[in-house]
Design an enzyme around this catalytic site. Structure first.
Site, PDB file in Angstrom:
ATOM      1  CG  ASN A   4      -1.609   1.283   1.415  1.00 42.35           C
ATOM      2  OD1 ASN A   4      -2.563   1.550   0.546  1.00 42.35           O
ATOM      3  ND2 ASN A   4      -1.437   2.215   2.170  1.00 42.35           N
ATOM      4  CD  GLU A   5      -1.210   5.893   0.224  1.00 42.38           C
ATOM      5  OE1 GLU A   5      -0.692   6.323   1.217  1.00 42.38           O
ATOM      6  OE2 GLU A   5      -2.457   6.537   0.002  1.00 42.38           O
ATOM      7  CG  ASN A  39      -4.757   4.307  -1.751  1.00 42.45           C
ATOM      8  OD1 ASN A  39      -5.427   3.466  -2.316  1.00 42.45           O
ATOM      9  ND2 ASN A  39      -3.921   4.008  -0.900  1.00 42.45           N
ATOM     10  CE1 TYR A  67      -5.293  14.714   3.693  1.00 44.81           C
ATOM     11  CE2 TYR A  67      -5.186  12.731   2.346  1.00 44.81           C
ATOM     12  CZ  TYR A  67      -5.188  13.278   3.608  1.00 44.81           C
ATOM     13  OH  TYR A  67      -5.358  12.579   4.736  1.00 44.81           O
ATOM     14  CD1 TRP A 100      -8.750   6.923   4.722  1.00 39.90           C
ATOM     15  CD2 TRP A 100      -8.592   4.605   4.324  1.00 39.90           C
ATOM     16  NE1 TRP A 100      -7.731   6.131   5.700  1.00 39.90           N
ATOM     17  CE2 TRP A 100      -7.657   4.972   5.399  1.00 39.90           C
ATOM     18  CE3 TRP A 100      -8.426   3.265   3.887  1.00 39.90           C
ATOM     19  CZ2 TRP A 100      -6.789   4.004   6.202  1.00 39.90           C
ATOM     20  CZ3 TRP A 100      -7.704   2.448   4.496  1.00 39.90           C
ATOM     21  CH2 TRP A 100      -6.813   2.736   5.696  1.00 39.90           C
TER      22      TRP A 100
END
Length: 720
Positions: free
Chosen positions: A364-365, A420, A426, A500
């Site tokens: 993940n990321e 994501n 953001y 999320w």
């Protein structure tokens, strides 16, 4: 085999202070969520006396975070590195006295050899899942092969019939032992049977037309009874859940379960709770499952680590399709490669028999600080190959950070892919999502894509009649999710999405929206007591349970005149009444009454959809209470998360520095590219050397909130 739980009555010592605790237990239940002074990371010890053992005995830990050392009578039993998987040690050879001192040292200090080392969640320390003693005979299904049962059972369709491939590891069996396998339906009837010599225990049962495990629609389970037998006497046995199902993915048509097209309507789940951290019991797991089912989800991403065996079992029974993954997250290092492989092996070996699990997530990321490392590509490739070797029947998956170039070779390693994205929170606006998705699919038409994360913060208490990005209101969170719902539903080629997050969760480093130590993106609060309005936006879209819900009920004060009332319902028509006002609207899920009168004093407002009703008492006021907005009147998004309050730290980078000053610092350069994403191309950077970062971001039309992200990142890097 006999399993005895030993959760009760442990002596716990932290920094010289002793107390008595019962398991599950964490020492970070409060400080891991308050965000005040950091949280305790260190080594603590649990002690308990064990009786002398006659025969084979194992101790089984279902979760201890993150490095665990076990001693009995001061003798080293073993070490486990990783905070989320089950592990066992054989201990009968140490239990030689009438009373034996068991000492378990658990350390949640971040160490470079163990994943995770950096992530947006609290690394709770402690023995936070059950501990059991297992007593077994000399002849048994293996307790040492890293699996739960020593047995794997893999269903697969072969032409017009189904087969169940069975493999068993047997310890200590002579030639006179046999393995008996019986597949039983939910009434206990045997539908297939075979007997094999223990030295060659593998077999394949043929089942003509089994009833399929069909997700939440029909999560039908068979049971595979496995017995180790000598002279008609059973010496060991297991019961394995079996679900016959197949899942396929197409880059153009999405997901198919048993040949039926479905969209995976998913939520992500962190396991912690308010004030108790990750030390959960079956009660909390059952409550989470009920809420996930209520919102109408048919899938859950268990991020970012192996979760409780109890939770996977509940997903089997309720039909939730599970994305299971390991904590290979944020920052890759070759130092952690071996541990990554160990954690992935544990995840797969211990959970391979759960029909609910449809894929193995391997990272993940992981490109948080860039994706140019050849070691990174090689390391993730090895994880992908390992997953396929351990379980050829399931696809592999990964979740990429938004800034990763769509053309990255990392996007072509796993069988299915997630990104994501937080457009509208953001960076940029929520509408930027649509273009990104269409552009990605146009340039990568063969990639099977989902949204693996997306969300916006909502803190209870904040309300605006005109919600805007970054105001932390439930209203903006709901609008944000309305758009993402429509964007995903409009693209049949996307196989699914994962909100999320389903629940707010602890993240000790955060300080956002007036709340310390918490990520507030949940559809439900961390204590599971309050469903935010966005919860009902999903329920109206995903669930067949009829309802009507008036939004913003926690904010009854409205300015005298008229106000807007939004209602969610999965019924086609809603009528709203308020005093002499009455209006009926027909709509899809979202009903907006923008002219509802508000007079001084109390105003009763009622929504009706069929036989379902909801109501709110509005209070007419001259102006909204100050508590409805952030105290400074402006978004604090991210700025506080990264520890900046407007005062720049001497000796650290900031957006006031020039690009030329960053180019000689690899860390600063990679974080700049991360924050600005593909807008700032790597080949483009040298042309921009004379510009200050803030000027560069302005030219690139970076959202002001994203500028805070960049500045926060840079403020963590000391100049050389």
């Amino acid at each position: 085999m006999k399993k005895i739980n030993i959760n009760d009555g442990w002596e716990f010592e932290k920094e010289g202070v002793k107390s008595v605790v019962s398991l599950p237990h964490t020492w970070n239940g409060k400080d891991g969520q308050d965000g005040e002074h950091g949280y305790f990371k260190g080594k603590c010890v649990y002690r308990k006396n064990l009786e002398k053992a006659d025969g084979v005995c194992y101790i089984e830990f279902n979760g201890a975070n993150s490095v665990t050392e076990v001693f009995i009578n001061k003798n080293k039993v073993g070490t486990h590195r990783g905070g989320y998987s089950m592990f066992r040690f054989r201990i009968d050879q140490f239990l030689t006295q009438e009373s034996n001192l068991l000492e378990v040292y658990v350390d949640n200090t971040i160490v470079p050899e163990v994943f995770p080392t950096s992530a947006d969640f609290t690394f709770y320390g402690g023995i936070y899942r059950d501990v059991n003693l297992i007593f077994a005979g000399n002849t048994r299904f293996s307790l040492d092969d890293g699996s739960r049962d020593g047995i794997s059972a893999a269903p697969k369709r072969v032409g017009d019939i189904w087969e169940l491939e069975i493999n068993a590891n047997v310890t200590g069996a002579g030639t006179d032992f046999v393995c008996v396998y019986e597949l039983k339906d939910d009434s206990g009837n045997v539908v297939a049977r075979d007997t094999r010599p223990s030295a060659d225990a593998a077999t394949t049962l043929k089942i003509g037309s089994p009833r399929l495990w069909d997700g939440v629609k029909d999560p039908y389970l068979y049971t595979l009874y496995c017995a180790l037998v000598k002279n008609a006497k059973t010496v060991d046995e297991r019961n394995i859940p079996v679900g016959f199902r197949e899942i396929e993915f197409s880059s153009e048509k999405g997901c198919f379960l048993n040949g039926r097209h479905i969209k995976l309507k998913g939520v992500s789940r962190h396991q912690d709770r308010e004030n108790v951290g990750n030390a959960l019991t079956i009660k909390e797991h059952e409550e989470d499952i009920a809420l996930i089912l209520e919102v109408g989800a048919n899938s859950v991403r268990l991020a970012h680590y192996q979760q409780s065996e109890d939770f996977y079992t509940l997903c089997d029974k309720k039909g939730l399709l599970v994305w299971a993954e390991v904590p290979v997250i944020s920052i890759y290092s070759k130092l952690r490669q071996q541990n990554a492989e160990e954690q992935l092996s544990s995840l797969i070996r211990q959970n391979i028999n759960h029909p609910s699990i449809f894929c193995w997530g391997i990272e993940n990321e992981i490109t948080m600080t860039g994706d140019r490392s050849k070691k990174l590509i090689k390391g993730i490739s090895r994880l992908n190959d390992l997953a396929h070797s351990l379980d050829p029947s399931r696809p592999t998956a990964c979740a990429q950070i938004a800034s990763l170039n769509p053309g990255s070779p990392l996007n072509r390693l796993t069988d299915i892919l997630g990104y994501n994205h937080y457009f509208g929170w953001y960076m940029m606006t929520m509408y930027a999502l649509d273009k990104w998705l269409d552009d990605f699919h146009a340039t990568n038409p063969d990639i099977k894509l989902c949204l693996s994360e997306y969300g916006a913060e909502a803190v209870l208490g904040y309300y605006s009649e005109n919600p805007v990005q970054g105001d932390y209101s439930e209203g903006y969170q709901a609008i944000y999710h309305e758009h993402y719902i429509d964007a995903v539903n409009a693209r049949d080629w996307m196989w699914g999405s994962y909100v999320w997050n389903m629940f707010d969760f602890g993240s000790a480093a955060r300080n956002e929206g007036g709340v310390r130590g918490r990520n507030n993106k949940g559809l439900v609060t961390i204590d599971r007591k309050t469903k935010k309005d966005a919860f009902y936006a999903y329920k109206a879209t995903w669930s067949d349970e009829k309802f009507v819900h008036i939004t913003a009920k926690r904010y009854p004060c409205r300015v005298v005149g008229t106000t807007k009332i939004k209602v969610y319902s999965n019924l086609p028509e809603v009528t709203l009444t308020a005093g002499g006002y009455e209006k009926t609207l027909k709509a899809d899920r979202i009903f907006v009454f923008d002219d509802v009168p508000v007079t001084e004093g109390e105003n009763a407002v009622k929504a009706r959809a069929g036989r379902y009703t909801d109501e709110i008492i509005l209070q007419g006021v001259d102006k909204l209470p100050e508590s409805y907005a952030l105290s400074d009147g402006a978004p604090t998004l991210i700025r506080n998360w990264f520890g900046t309050d407007g005062t720049l730290k001497d000796g650290c980078f900031s957006i006031n520095d020039k690009v030329s000053e960053l180019l000689d610092n690899k860390e600063a350069q990679s974080l700049l590219i991360l924050a600005a994403g593909n807008i700032i191309k790597k080949w483009y950077v040298n042309l921009l050397r004379p510009f200050r970062i803030k000027t560069l971001l302005k030219i690139a039309h970076i959202d002001p909130q994203m500028t805070d992200v960049v500045n926060g990142f840079l403020q963590t890097i000391k100049k050389q």
